[in-house]
Design an enzyme around this catalytic site. Structure first.
Site, mmCIF file in Angstrom:
data_model
loop_
_atom_site.group_PDB
_atom_site.id
_atom_site.type_symbol
_atom_site.label_atom_id
_atom_site.label_comp_id
_atom_site.label_asym_id
_atom_site.label_seq_id
_atom_site.Cartn_x
_atom_site.Cartn_y
_atom_site.Cartn_z
ATOM 1 C CB SER A 88 -0.848 0.004 1.271
ATOM 2 O OG SER A 88 -1.417 1.281 1.488
ATOM 3 C CE1 TYR B 108 -4.634 -2.148 4.916
ATOM 4 C CE2 TYR B 108 -3.516 -0.057 4.560
ATOM 5 C CZ TYR B 108 -4.141 -1.176 4.058
ATOM 6 O OH TYR B 108 -4.269 -1.334 2.693
HETATM 7 P P1 NAD Z 1 -11.221 -6.266 -0.356
HETATM 8 O O1 NAD Z 1 -11.803 -6.195 1.004
HETATM 9 O O2 NAD Z 1 -12.139 -6.266 -1.536
HETATM 10 O O3 NAD Z 1 -10.260 -7.524 -0.513
HETATM 11 C C1 NAD Z 1 -9.610 -8.167 0.530
HETATM 12 C C2 NAD Z 1 -9.793 -9.642 0.330
HETATM 13 O O4 NAD Z 1 -9.079 -10.361 1.327
HETATM 14 C C3 NAD Z 1 -11.271 -10.062 0.460
HETATM 15 O O5 NAD Z 1 -11.631 -10.817 -0.690
HETATM 16 C C4 NAD Z 1 -11.303 -10.928 1.701
HETATM 17 O O6 NAD Z 1 -12.242 -11.990 1.636
HETATM 18 C C5 NAD Z 1 -9.872 -11.459 1.717
HETATM 19 N N1 NAD Z 1 -9.450 -11.919 3.049
HETATM 20 C C6 NAD Z 1 -9.635 -11.292 4.245
HETATM 21 N N2 NAD Z 1 -9.140 -12.062 5.233
HETATM 22 C C7 NAD Z 1 -8.608 -13.161 4.651
HETATM 23 C C8 NAD Z 1 -7.952 -14.316 5.148
HETATM 24 N N3 NAD Z 1 -7.738 -14.480 6.461
HETATM 25 N N4 NAD Z 1 -7.557 -15.264 4.253
HETATM 26 C C9 NAD Z 1 -7.778 -15.104 2.921
HETATM 27 N N5 NAD Z 1 -8.400 -14.039 2.400
HETATM 28 C C10 NAD Z 1 -8.802 -13.073 3.263
HETATM 29 O O7 NAD Z 1 -10.191 -5.051 -0.440
HETATM 30 P P2 NAD Z 1 -9.083 -4.658 -1.526
HETATM 31 O O8 NAD Z 1 -9.079 -3.197 -1.556
HETATM 32 O O9 NAD Z 1 -9.290 -5.411 -2.781
HETATM 33 O O10 NAD Z 1 -7.753 -5.141 -0.805
HETATM 34 C C11 NAD Z 1 -6.840 -6.060 -1.369
HETATM 35 C C12 NAD Z 1 -5.428 -5.727 -0.929
HETATM 36 O O11 NAD Z 1 -5.058 -4.462 -1.469
HETATM 37 C C13 NAD Z 1 -5.237 -5.603 0.593
HETATM 38 O O12 NAD Z 1 -3.995 -6.178 0.955
HETATM 39 C C14 NAD Z 1 -5.230 -4.111 0.813
HETATM 40 O O13 NAD Z 1 -4.508 -3.743 1.965
HETATM 41 C C15 NAD Z 1 -4.535 -3.643 -0.448
HETATM 42 N N6 NAD Z 1 -4.761 -2.225 -0.766
HETATM 43 C C16 NAD Z 1 -5.979 -1.770 -1.162
HETATM 44 C C17 NAD Z 1 -6.133 -0.419 -1.460
HETATM 45 C C18 NAD Z 1 -7.430 0.170 -1.943
HETATM 46 O O14 NAD Z 1 -7.479 1.380 -2.179
HETATM 47 N N7 NAD Z 1 -8.491 -0.598 -2.112
HETATM 48 C C19 NAD Z 1 -5.053 0.445 -1.344
HETATM 49 C C20 NAD Z 1 -3.824 -0.064 -0.920
HETATM 50 C C21 NAD Z 1 -3.687 -1.402 -0.643
#
Ligand code: NAD
Length: 269
Positions: A154, A167
């Protein structure tokens, strides 16, 4: 048309929604067989939708339940994947959660839950992936590398974030884990990199984009003046997983519309 990841096997953790789902679709378009990981029985249907979408497009995928914070479940996911598909070529270490709180009222439970999924989960999956890469070695008809790991970090691996200490700590931890294992296994032709997304439109950060006011205020943080789409991340992941990026290891690729460019200085500070 040449497919950059033809027949390579990719595990994408947390792939039933958001960035994981978008990345699974892009990897499949590039020819990879995709293991669409989901954590709990309740997310199976959503994972199966992604699998169906991939199959409808002529690709190959399978959904797989595994909580990445649980060591035996992670070991089983890799063992089952190797049994069924022969090996694992690519790991997208994507699963992540947020449990936000002002620091003085953050519970140890909220701290531990976030570290357990975001950091321990990436450690456990990376360890199993590297063991498999070393067992198989390089097969140039698949890839000139023995294996590729892409850690979903991130912008908060470098931008501090009040109210999100757990986080931000998890993402800072991912940065040093990624660089360390990249160094440790480069000689074995294993490449390890991170993608650091900025604001991507997913369920995780819905509060930041679901009202016009929130979206407008978010634009103050994004010089490129648009929110990211999951395909922005998926396409970057395909490049990092392909031999086109063969000389890239230990790097974080920021895919953030300039969020890390100190947008507060846009108007002369
Ligand atoms: P999201 O909530 O759609 O996706 C997260 C996924 O992780 C979900 O599908 C959830 O079911 C899964 N998950 C949660 N706990 C789990 C576990 N114990 N085992 C397996 N799967 C598990 O959110 P996202 O935005 O798609 O996030 C995905 C990644 O991207 C994360 O690591 C997040 O920190 C990172 N991220 C997202 C953003 C953003 O703007 N959306 C920005 C920076 C980083």
């Amino acid at each position: 048309m040449e497919k950059k990841l033809q027949n390579q096997v990719a595990i994408v953790t947390g792939a039933s929604s958001g960035i994981g789902a978008g990345t699974a679709l892009e990897l499949a378009k590039a020819g990879a067989v995709v293991i669409v990981n989901y954590p709990f029985a309740g997310s199976k249907d959503a994972a199966d939708v992604i699998v169906s979408e991939i199959r409808a497009d002529g690709g190959n995928a399978q959904s797989y339940q595994c909580d990445v914070s649980k060591e035996p479940e992670v070991e089983k996911m890799f063992a089952d994947t190797v049994t069924q598909w022969g090996t694992v070529d690519i790991l997208i270490n994507n699963a992540g959660i947020q449990k936000d709180a002002p620091f003085t009222s953050m519970s140890l439970e909220a701290w531990n839950q976030v570290l357990a999924v975001n950091l321990n989960g990436q450690f456990l999956c990376a360890r199993e992936a590297i063991k498999e890469f070393l067992r198989r070695g390089v097969h140039p008809e698949r890839s000139v590398a023995a294996g590729k790991i892409i850690c979903m970090s991130s912008v908060h691996e470098v931008i501090p974030w009040s109210g999100h200490a757990n986080y931000a700590a998890s993402k800072g931890g991912i940065m040093m884990m990624m660089k360390t294992i990249a160094q440790e296994f480069a000689g074995k032709k294993v490449r390890v990199n991170s993608i650091a997304p900025g604001a991507i439109k997913t369920p995780l950060n819905h509060a930041a984009w679901e009202t016009p006011e929130a979206l407008q205020s978010l634009m103050n943080l994004i010089p490129y003046k648009r929110i990211g789409d999951v395909s922005d991340i998926g396409k970057a992941a395909v490049w990092l997983a392909s031999d086109d990026s063969d000389y890239v290891t230990g790097a974080t690729l920021f895919v953030d519309g300039g969020m890390t460019l100190y947008p507060g200085f846009e108007d002369n500070g």
